[in-house]
Design a protein around this motif. Sequence first.
Motif, PDB file in Angstrom:
ATOM      1  N   ASP A  89       0.853  -1.165  -0.095  1.00 26.41           N
ATOM      2  CA  ASP A  89       0.004   0.173  -0.130  1.00 26.41           C
ATOM      3  C   ASP A  89       0.796   1.475   0.044  1.00 26.41           C
ATOM      4  O   ASP A  89       0.601   2.215   0.836  1.00 26.41           O
ATOM      5  CB  ASP A  89      -0.809   0.028   1.257  1.00 26.41           C
ATOM      6  N   MET A  90       1.853   1.252  -0.868  1.00 24.68           N
ATOM      7  CA  MET A  90       2.806   2.465  -1.146  1.00 24.68           C
ATOM      8  C   MET A  90       2.778   2.963  -2.359  1.00 24.68           C
ATOM      9  O   MET A  90       2.306   2.109  -3.572  1.00 24.68           O
ATOM     10  CB  MET A  90       4.228   1.862  -0.890  1.00 24.68           C
ATOM     11  N   SER A  91       3.029   3.989  -2.308  1.00 25.56           N
ATOM     12  CA  SER A  91       3.046   4.867  -3.603  1.00 25.56           C
ATOM     13  C   SER A  91       4.351   5.066  -4.112  1.00 25.56           C
ATOM     14  O   SER A  91       5.631   4.907  -3.346  1.00 25.56           O
ATOM     15  CB  SER A  91       2.594   6.342  -3.531  1.00 25.56           C
ATOM     16  N   VAL A  92       4.586   5.466  -5.603  1.00 22.73           N
ATOM     17  CA  VAL A  92       6.210   5.961  -6.045  1.00 22.73           C
ATOM     18  C   VAL A  92       6.653   7.035  -5.030  1.00 22.73           C
ATOM     19  O   VAL A  92       7.881   7.084  -4.913  1.00 22.73           O
ATOM     20  CB  VAL A  92       6.256   6.109  -7.387  1.00 22.73           C
ATOM     21  N   VAL A 118      10.567   9.017  -1.085  1.00 25.41           N
ATOM     22  CA  VAL A 118      10.665   9.708   0.257  1.00 25.41           C
ATOM     23  C   VAL A 118      11.566   8.609   1.191  1.00 25.41           C
ATOM     24  O   VAL A 118      12.808   9.340   1.661  1.00 25.41           O
ATOM     25  CB  VAL A 118       9.526  10.041   0.916  1.00 25.41           C
ATOM     26  N   ASP A 119      11.314   7.263   0.965  1.00 19.07           N
ATOM     27  CA  ASP A 119      12.223   6.517   1.824  1.00 19.07           C
ATOM     28  C   ASP A 119      13.499   6.183   1.351  1.00 19.07           C
ATOM     29  O   ASP A 119      14.419   6.014   2.224  1.00 19.07           O
ATOM     30  CB  ASP A 119      11.331   5.016   1.754  1.00 19.07           C
ATOM     31  N   ILE A 120      13.766   6.330   0.187  1.00 21.73           N
ATOM     32  CA  ILE A 120      15.354   5.852  -0.275  1.00 21.73           C
ATOM     33  C   ILE A 120      15.941   7.322  -0.758  1.00 21.73           C
ATOM     34  O   ILE A 120      17.006   7.502  -0.713  1.00 21.73           O
ATOM     35  CB  ILE A 120      15.313   5.140  -1.464  1.00 21.73           C
ATOM     36  N   GLY A 121      15.278   8.441  -0.581  1.00 15.85           N
ATOM     37  CA  GLY A 121      15.917   9.791  -0.821  1.00 15.85           C
ATOM     38  C   GLY A 121      16.113  10.299  -2.140  1.00 15.85           C
ATOM     39  O   GLY A 121      17.199  10.641  -2.377  1.00 15.85           O
ATOM     40  N   ILE A 122      15.458   9.657  -3.289  1.00 15.19           N
ATOM     41  CA  ILE A 122      15.407  10.316  -4.454  1.00 15.19           C
ATOM     42  C   ILE A 122      14.169  10.619  -4.903  1.00 15.19           C
ATOM     43  O   ILE A 122      13.104  10.331  -4.568  1.00 15.19           O
ATOM     44  CB  ILE A 122      15.948   8.940  -5.247  1.00 15.19           C
ATOM     45  N   THR A 123      14.218  11.635  -5.752  1.00 14.85           N
ATOM     46  CA  THR A 123      13.072  12.220  -6.509  1.00 14.85           C
ATOM     47  C   THR A 123      12.179  11.241  -7.020  1.00 14.85           C
ATOM     48  O   THR A 123      12.200  10.330  -7.339  1.00 14.85           O
ATOM     49  CB  THR A 123      13.585  13.339  -7.613  1.00 14.85           C
ATOM     50  N   ARG A 124      10.950  11.723  -6.865  1.00 12.45           N
ATOM     51  CA  ARG A 124       9.792  10.862  -7.311  1.00 12.45           C
ATOM     52  C   ARG A 124       9.930  10.481  -8.764  1.00 12.45           C
ATOM     53  O   ARG A 124       9.625   9.465  -9.201  1.00 12.45           O
ATOM     54  CB  ARG A 124       8.062  11.420  -7.079  1.00 12.45           C
ATOM     55  N   GLU A 125      10.152  11.481  -9.377  1.00 11.85           N
ATOM     56  CA  GLU A 125      10.301  11.425 -10.904  1.00 11.85           C
ATOM     57  C   GLU A 125      11.276  10.367 -11.510  1.00 11.85           C
ATOM     58  O   GLU A 125      11.016   9.542 -12.447  1.00 11.85           O
ATOM     59  CB  GLU A 125      10.522  12.848 -11.453  1.00 11.85           C
ATOM     60  N   TYR A 126      12.569  10.509 -10.889  1.00 12.64           N
ATOM     61  CA  TYR A 126      13.492   9.730 -11.159  1.00 12.64           C
ATOM     62  C   TYR A 126      13.358   8.051 -10.681  1.00 12.64           C
ATOM     63  O   TYR A 126      13.181   7.191 -11.466  1.00 12.64           O
ATOM     64  CB  TYR A 126      14.934  10.247 -10.581  1.00 12.64           C
ATOM     65  N   VAL A 127      12.545   8.010  -9.424  1.00 20.25           N
ATOM     66  CA  VAL A 127      12.313   6.641  -8.976  1.00 20.25           C
ATOM     67  C   VAL A 127      11.263   5.980  -9.991  1.00 20.25           C
ATOM     68  O   VAL A 127      11.172   4.954 -10.314  1.00 20.25           O
ATOM     69  CB  VAL A 127      11.702   6.744  -7.631  1.00 20.25           C
ATOM     70  N   SER A 128      10.262   7.145 -10.474  1.00 22.44           N
ATOM     71  CA  SER A 128       9.321   6.512 -11.646  1.00 22.44           C
ATOM     72  C   SER A 128       9.809   5.780 -12.793  1.00 22.44           C
ATOM     73  O   SER A 128       9.381   4.918 -13.449  1.00 22.44           O
ATOM     74  CB  SER A 128       8.192   7.457 -11.615  1.00 22.44           C
ATOM     75  N   ARG A 129      10.887   6.890 -12.942  1.00 18.88           N
ATOM     76  CA  ARG A 129      11.613   6.700 -14.428  1.00 18.88           C
ATOM     77  C   ARG A 129      12.457   5.319 -14.437  1.00 18.88           C
ATOM     78  O   ARG A 129      12.408   4.339 -15.297  1.00 18.88           O
ATOM     79  CB  ARG A 129      12.757   7.437 -14.978  1.00 18.88           C
ATOM     80  N   VAL A 130      13.100   5.033 -13.287  1.00 20.44           N
ATOM     81  CA  VAL A 130      13.484   3.475 -12.719  1.00 20.44           C
ATOM     82  C   VAL A 130      12.610   2.444 -12.991  1.00 20.44           C
ATOM     83  O   VAL A 130      13.072   1.361 -13.463  1.00 20.44           O
ATOM     84  CB  VAL A 130      14.433   3.765 -11.566  1.00 20.44           C
ATOM     85  N   VAL A 131      11.782   2.554 -12.127  1.00 19.87           N
ATOM     86  CA  VAL A 131      10.559   1.558 -11.845  1.00 19.87           C
ATOM     87  C   VAL A 131       9.843   1.207 -13.232  1.00 19.87           C
ATOM     88  O   VAL A 131       9.713   0.151 -13.553  1.00 19.87           O
ATOM     89  CB  VAL A 131       9.545   2.077 -10.883  1.00 19.87           C
ATOM     90  N   ASN A 132       9.739   2.347 -14.352  1.00 17.97           N
ATOM     91  CA  ASN A 132       8.978   1.907 -15.416  1.00 17.97           C
ATOM     92  C   ASN A 132      10.278   1.731 -16.635  1.00 17.97           C
ATOM     93  O   ASN A 132       9.712   1.559 -17.844  1.00 17.97           O
ATOM     94  CB  ASN A 132       8.335   3.240 -15.879  1.00 17.97           C
TER      95      ASN A 132
END
Length: 66
Positions: free
Chosen positions: A20-23, A28-42
């Motif tokens: 039940d987590m969002s990107v 926030v948990d790993i200290g990287i911007t949401r946009e960058y995490v989204s790009r890595v995940v996608n």
Amino acid sequence: MKRILPPWSKAVKKTLIDKDMSVKDLSVDIGITREYVSRVVNATVYAPEIADRISKHLGVKTKYWS
């Protein structure tokens, strides 16, 4: 044509749903911007070091590059 996600991306997305987590929460948990995490995940950005951090944080065992 629809793009097919790699197994690692699918595993991360499923784990986020299960926890039940969002990107944004993950970023926030790993200290990287949401946009960058989204790009890595996608899988639009190749960043194995960030993928390893995401995998360790979520407990995802699938390899990023497979």
